[in-house]
Design an enzyme around this catalytic site. Structure first.
Site, PDB file in Angstrom:
ATOM      1  N   SER A   8       5.606 -34.385  27.544  1.00  0.00           N
ATOM      2  CA  SER A   8       4.977 -33.145  27.998  1.00  0.00           C
ATOM      3  C   SER A   8       5.323 -32.903  29.464  1.00  0.00           C
ATOM      4  O   SER A   8       5.006 -33.723  30.327  1.00  0.00           O
ATOM      5  CB  SER A   8       3.461 -33.234  27.834  1.00  0.00           C
ATOM      6  OG  SER A   8       2.842 -32.256  28.653  1.00  0.00           O
ATOM      7  N   HIS A  33       7.900 -30.984  25.145  1.00  0.00           N
ATOM      8  CA  HIS A  33       6.605 -30.374  24.854  1.00  0.00           C
ATOM      9  C   HIS A  33       6.170 -29.501  26.033  1.00  0.00           C
ATOM     10  O   HIS A  33       6.081 -29.967  27.168  1.00  0.00           O
ATOM     11  CB  HIS A  33       5.576 -31.483  24.600  1.00  0.00           C
ATOM     12  CG  HIS A  33       4.236 -31.012  24.154  1.00  0.00           C
ATOM     13  ND1 HIS A  33       3.949 -30.678  22.847  1.00  0.00           N
ATOM     14  CD2 HIS A  33       3.074 -30.826  24.845  1.00  0.00           C
ATOM     15  CE1 HIS A  33       2.675 -30.317  22.752  1.00  0.00           C
ATOM     16  NE2 HIS A  33       2.116 -30.391  23.949  1.00  0.00           N
ATOM     17  N   ASP A  35       3.314 -27.133  27.571  1.00  0.00           N
ATOM     18  CA  ASP A  35       1.889 -26.795  27.474  1.00  0.00           C
ATOM     19  C   ASP A  35       1.601 -25.457  28.130  1.00  0.00           C
ATOM     20  O   ASP A  35       1.677 -25.325  29.352  1.00  0.00           O
ATOM     21  CB  ASP A  35       1.059 -27.899  28.133  1.00  0.00           C
ATOM     22  CG  ASP A  35       1.007 -29.146  27.277  1.00  0.00           C
ATOM     23  OD1 ASP A  35       0.607 -29.040  26.099  1.00  0.00           O
ATOM     24  OD2 ASP A  35       1.380 -30.227  27.771  1.00  0.00           O
ATOM     25  N   MET A  37      -1.084 -22.739  29.014  1.00  0.00           N
ATOM     26  CA  MET A  37      -2.534 -22.571  29.175  1.00  0.00           C
ATOM     27  C   MET A  37      -2.829 -21.223  29.817  1.00  0.00           C
ATOM     28  O   MET A  37      -2.112 -20.809  30.731  1.00  0.00           O
ATOM     29  CB  MET A  37      -3.096 -23.686  30.059  1.00  0.00           C
ATOM     30  CG  MET A  37      -2.765 -25.086  29.557  1.00  0.00           C
ATOM     31  SD  MET A  37      -3.612 -26.355  30.529  1.00  0.00           S
ATOM     32  CE  MET A  37      -2.918 -27.839  29.805  1.00  0.00           C
ATOM     33  N   HIS A  66       3.242 -25.555  22.923  1.00  0.00           N
ATOM     34  CA  HIS A  66       1.830 -25.744  22.555  1.00  0.00           C
ATOM     35  C   HIS A  66       1.006 -24.671  23.244  1.00  0.00           C
ATOM     36  O   HIS A  66       0.760 -24.758  24.446  1.00  0.00           O
ATOM     37  CB  HIS A  66       1.412 -27.161  22.983  1.00  0.00           C
ATOM     38  CG  HIS A  66      -0.018 -27.488  22.733  1.00  0.00           C
ATOM     39  ND1 HIS A  66      -0.647 -28.579  23.316  1.00  0.00           N
ATOM     40  CD2 HIS A  66      -0.963 -26.894  21.956  1.00  0.00           C
ATOM     41  CE1 HIS A  66      -1.899 -28.635  22.903  1.00  0.00           C
ATOM     42  NE2 HIS A  66      -2.131 -27.617  22.088  1.00  0.00           N
ATOM     43  N   MET A  68      -2.148 -23.082  24.285  1.00  0.00           N
ATOM     44  CA  MET A  68      -3.594 -23.236  24.454  1.00  0.00           C
ATOM     45  C   MET A  68      -4.094 -21.925  25.027  1.00  0.00           C
ATOM     46  O   MET A  68      -4.454 -21.813  26.196  1.00  0.00           O
ATOM     47  CB  MET A  68      -3.887 -24.430  25.384  1.00  0.00           C
ATOM     48  CG  MET A  68      -3.696 -25.771  24.686  1.00  0.00           C
ATOM     49  SD  MET A  68      -3.525 -27.144  25.843  1.00  0.00           S
ATOM     50  CE  MET A  68      -1.778 -27.044  26.187  1.00  0.00           C
ATOM     51  N   MET A 137      -5.331 -33.030  18.331  1.00  0.00           N
ATOM     52  CA  MET A 137      -5.579 -33.318  19.749  1.00  0.00           C
ATOM     53  C   MET A 137      -6.381 -34.611  19.843  1.00  0.00           C
ATOM     54  O   MET A 137      -7.441 -34.745  19.221  1.00  0.00           O
ATOM     55  CB  MET A 137      -6.364 -32.180  20.409  1.00  0.00           C
ATOM     56  CG  MET A 137      -5.601 -30.869  20.600  1.00  0.00           C
ATOM     57  SD  MET A 137      -4.053 -31.000  21.531  1.00  0.00           S
ATOM     58  CE  MET A 137      -4.609 -31.663  23.101  1.00  0.00           C
ATOM     59  N   ASP A 175      -1.488 -35.550  20.505  1.00  0.00           N
ATOM     60  CA  ASP A 175      -1.325 -35.115  21.893  1.00  0.00           C
ATOM     61  C   ASP A 175      -2.563 -35.483  22.700  1.00  0.00           C
ATOM     62  O   ASP A 175      -3.667 -35.040  22.387  1.00  0.00           O
ATOM     63  CB  ASP A 175      -1.112 -33.588  21.883  1.00  0.00           C
ATOM     64  CG  ASP A 175      -0.821 -33.011  23.257  1.00  0.00           C
ATOM     65  OD1 ASP A 175      -0.687 -33.783  24.237  1.00  0.00           O
ATOM     66  OD2 ASP A 175      -0.717 -31.761  23.351  1.00  0.00           O
TER      67      ASP A 175
HETATM   68  C1  DX5 Z   1      -3.405 -31.550  27.197  1.00  0.00           C
HETATM   69  C2  DX5 Z   1      -1.976 -31.200  26.853  1.00  0.00           C
HETATM   70  C3  DX5 Z   1      -1.124 -32.394  26.725  1.00  0.00           C
HETATM   71  C4  DX5 Z   1      -1.004 -33.218  27.986  1.00  0.00           C
HETATM   72  C5  DX5 Z   1      -1.000 -34.656  27.584  1.00  0.00           C
HETATM   73  O1  DX5 Z   1      -4.154 -30.416  27.184  1.00  0.00           O
HETATM   74  O2  DX5 Z   1      -1.922 -30.485  25.642  1.00  0.00           O
HETATM   75  O3  DX5 Z   1       0.150 -32.086  26.199  1.00  0.00           O
HETATM   76  O4  DX5 Z   1       0.141 -32.959  28.757  1.00  0.00           O
HETATM   77  O5  DX5 Z   1      -1.028 -35.462  28.703  1.00  0.00           O
HETATM   78  P1  DX5 Z   1      -1.280 -37.026  28.603  1.00  0.00           P
HETATM   79  O6  DX5 Z   1      -0.172 -37.591  27.750  1.00  0.00           O
HETATM   80  O7  DX5 Z   1      -1.188 -37.456  30.029  1.00  0.00           O
HETATM   81  O8  DX5 Z   1      -2.625 -37.235  28.004  1.00  0.00           O
HETATM   82 ZN    ZN Z   2       0.071 -30.307  24.617  1.00  0.00          ZN
END
Ligand code: DX5
Ligand code: ZN
Length: 228
Positions: A8, A33, A35, A37, A66, A68, A137, A175
């Protein structure tokens, strides 16, 4: 099924994303990956489709986006056009998850459905047939570097059996809090795509970290009338 590692970039240096991605793909990571947000579904704001478009130009790796975000249906086209290979949305963020999957497929991408730790598998049972991947998750989404929630192991295992019983194919991605230790447990439970942020980018030797997370291959036996 061979394990796929999806570092990620949330834990990467955002000022040097091209280098940060090269670092992990050179080290054997199959997916990148991303993320996304929106500051509403989760508190922070991160990456938009514009960044994905730039990343597409510097890597051939699978871009595993991903989302969110609230109202994911409004974002699918931009991320597909930006070059996402997989688009994963949260089942909690839309009233019409089945339609969102269809839309993602129409746009030529693979579709993933994510579940927060507090969301039951029943929320995706009717979507497994249609989806390419279910993302369990293993932390509450929003931040990197959180602690793995142990009780998610049972959920992963239940999902694995559900998919087997349906005699369909569907990847199980996990994840949050994945490292060399938790990797063993999630893979034993049935996960085949492992996202890791801090455990990869926080390591001095990224290649070694990826190797440790990938671990030794686990062979699942098919249990017919085994109800563990
Ligand atoms: C959390 C994200 C993850 C995050 C994971 O909301 O969706 O992808 O980057 O980070 P680690 O591996 O550090 O828990
Ligand atoms: Zn993620």
């Amino acid at each position: 099924m061979a394990t796929i590692i999806a570092p990620s970039i949330l834990s990467a240096d955002f000022a040097h994303l091209a280098d940060e991605i090269k670092k992990v793909t050179d080290a054997g990571a199959e997916y990148v990956h991303v993320d996304v947000m929106d500051g509403t579904f989760v508190p922070e704001i991160t990456i938009g489709a514009g960044v994905v478009k730039s990343l597409r130009k510097v890597t051939d790796a699978v871009l595993d986006v991903h989302l969110m975000v609230e109202h994911p249906e409004t974002q699918l086209e931009s991320f597909a056009q930006a070059g996402a290979d997989i688009i994963t949305f949260h089942v909690e963020a839309t009233r019409h998850p089945h339609r969102v999957i269809q839309k993602i497929h129409e746009l030529g991408c693979k579709a993933g459905v994510a579940l927060n730790p507090g969301t039951s598998l029943s929320a995706v049972e009717e979507l497994i047939e249609e989806a390419d991947m279910i993302l369990i998750m293993t932390v509450n989404p929003g931040y990197g570097g959180q602690k793995f929630i142990e009780s998610m192991l049972g959920k992963i295992h239940m999902l694995y059996h559900m998919i087997e019983e349906m005699e369909t194919e569907c990847d199980i991605e996990v994840d949050g809090g994945i490292n060399a230790q938790t990797s063993v447990d999630v893979r034993e439970a049935g996960a085949n795509i492992l996202v890791a942020g801090s455990a990869v980018y926080g390591a001095a030797d990224v290649a070694q970290a990826i190797k440790n997370i990938r671990g030794k291959e686990i062979f699942h036996h098919h249990h017919e009338d085994d109800d563990e």
